[in-house]
Write a protein that holds these residues in place. Structure first.
Motif, PDB file in Angstrom:
ATOM      1  N   LEU A  78     -29.901 -50.927  11.482  1.00  0.00           N
ATOM      2  CA  LEU A  78     -29.929 -50.291  10.164  1.00  0.00           C
ATOM      3  C   LEU A  78     -29.730 -48.786  10.281  1.00  0.00           C
ATOM      4  O   LEU A  78     -28.945 -48.190   9.536  1.00  0.00           O
ATOM      5  N   ARG A  79     -30.428 -48.161  11.218  1.00  0.00           N
ATOM      6  CA  ARG A  79     -30.303 -46.713  11.371  1.00  0.00           C
ATOM      7  C   ARG A  79     -28.903 -46.317  11.809  1.00  0.00           C
ATOM      8  O   ARG A  79     -28.358 -45.308  11.349  1.00  0.00           O
ATOM      9  N   SER A  85     -22.459 -44.441   7.943  1.00  0.00           N
ATOM     10  CA  SER A  85     -22.072 -44.326   6.537  1.00  0.00           C
ATOM     11  C   SER A  85     -22.358 -42.935   5.992  1.00  0.00           C
ATOM     12  O   SER A  85     -21.608 -42.407   5.173  1.00  0.00           O
ATOM     13  N   ASP A  86     -23.461 -42.336   6.459  1.00  0.00           N
ATOM     14  CA  ASP A  86     -23.794 -40.991   6.008  1.00  0.00           C
ATOM     15  C   ASP A  86     -22.750 -39.991   6.488  1.00  0.00           C
ATOM     16  O   ASP A  86     -22.349 -39.079   5.759  1.00  0.00           O
ATOM     17  N   ASP A  90     -20.591 -41.975   2.551  1.00  0.00           N
ATOM     18  CA  ASP A  90     -20.680 -43.167   1.705  1.00  0.00           C
ATOM     19  C   ASP A  90     -22.081 -43.404   1.157  1.00  0.00           C
ATOM     20  O   ASP A  90     -22.302 -44.377   0.438  1.00  0.00           O
ATOM     21  N   ILE A  91     -23.048 -42.556   1.516  1.00  0.00           N
ATOM     22  CA  ILE A  91     -24.429 -42.757   1.076  1.00  0.00           C
ATOM     23  C   ILE A  91     -24.846 -41.612   0.171  1.00  0.00           C
ATOM     24  O   ILE A  91     -24.637 -40.445   0.493  1.00  0.00           O
TER      25      ILE A  91
END
Length: 341
Positions: A78-79, A85-86, A90-91
């Motif tokens: 997840l991290r 994505s960050d 995208d976040i």
């Protein structure tokens, strides 16, 4: 051929380095097949026994899932996904406190018809992209300040109590002040949380200079690690510095991070359990700490622990940090005992 609900080649190449290596001599079933079976199970919502045989025995799938959940594998995935994505932009790390509260209470803010597909309008606030700026009604997920004095929701990510043993505040055996128990310097970080129970430790007091070392005892061909829980530290069996009387019991914590984690759980109005709560710390908390009727008492006790963490002299020591640690003792007509959480 990639079937529906299975990982693509690109997704597999991304998560493959994050999977733990097998420490046993025998060859285990293919990790990609196992992970595809786990993904298929949760995407379809079926029972473990109904997972197709092409993914292997369902019991093996369940065992592999529990192992990866408990050793932090899924948390690492997840991290890593969030970091990627960050970096790609995208976040959106901003969340709406109003909408989160409304989601629990059942109320929803009015939305204009032409803004139905606009995310910013649905949240009821314009999203600010300026660095360091937060719009009214919003909080930053990365902020060190609490989003709300009484958080609406708490999600249990399967945190183990052993994860808080990397730093333990104890009562110094020489001067009675605050001492610190930490891993010996120079050690590589453990790959699994459970390895923290076998790491050599050092107890040091900044006031009097007392130092002691701890190593896991050998028993046969194996090692006997520490056992967390109770009002003594797991390694040197010294009384914890952070403990106080609360609701007729002893409320304790290892360090400030442990206090913050307990505070976030107790103050939450909605608590979501972890998928595998057997070893999760929050699932093992005593009933009196989970009780809504005791919430204010427990929060007051946690505030006392937070204050104790800022002091270090023997005179500041809590009277609950007694020499007998977790063993029961009489205080007036009441019997106090530390919990095993």
């Amino acid at each position: 051929m990639i079937r529906r609900h299975e990982l693509s080649d690109a997704e597999w190449e991304f998560v493959r380095p994050l999977l733990p290596e097998s420490l046993r001599g025998r060859k285990r079933l293919d990790d990609r097949t196992m992970l595809n079976g786990i993904v298929w199970k949760f995407r379809t919502g079926t029972a473990w026994r109904d997972v197709p045989e092409r993914y292997g025995p369902w019991a093996t799938l369940h065992t592999r899932f529990r192992r990866w959940a408990l050793d932090g594998t899924f948390e690492r995935m997840l991290r890593a996904a969030q970091a990627r994505s960050d970096a790609a932009g995208d976040i959106d790390w901003l969340v709406s406190v109003e909408v989160e509260s409304a989601r629990v209470s059942g109320w929803s803010p009015p939305v204009a018809a032409d803004a139905r597909h606009d995310r910013s309008a649905r949240l009821g606030r314009a999203v600010s992209r300026s660095p360091g700026r937060v719009e009214p009604g919003r909080v930053s997920v990365m902020s060190s300040e609490p989003a709300h004095p009484n958080p609406v929701r708490h999600r249990d990510h399967g945190t183990w109590l052993v994860q808080f043993t990397s730093r333990v505040l104890v009562v110094c055996p020489r001067c009675g002040g605050r001492a610190l128990v930490v891993p010996l310097p120079g050690l590589a970080p453990p790959k699994y949380f459970s390895a923290l129970l076998f790491q050599p430790r050092r107890q040091a007091c900044a006031a009097c200079g007392a130092v002691a070392n701890w190593t896991a005892k050998e028993r046969g061909a194996g090692l006997v690690g520490a056992v967390p829980g109770g009002t003594e530290d797991p390694f040197f069996r010294r009384p914890l510095w952070l403990q106080t009387r609360c609701a007729g019991r002893i409320l304790w914590a290892y360090d400030e991070e442990h206090v913050d984690a307990l505070d976030a759980y107790v103050s939450a109005r909605l608590r979501e359990r972890h998928a595998s709560p057997t070893m999760a710390m929050f699932a093992r908390l005593p009933a009196w700490m989970k009780s809504v009727k005791r919430r204010d008492e427990v929060l007051a006790g946690l505030a006392t622990l937070r204050t104790l963490a800022r002091h270090s002299t023997p005179a500041d020591r809590s009277d609950a940090a007694h020499e007998r640690g977790d063993r029961p003792r009489h205080h007036g007509s009441m019997l106090f005992r530390g919990g095993s959480y």
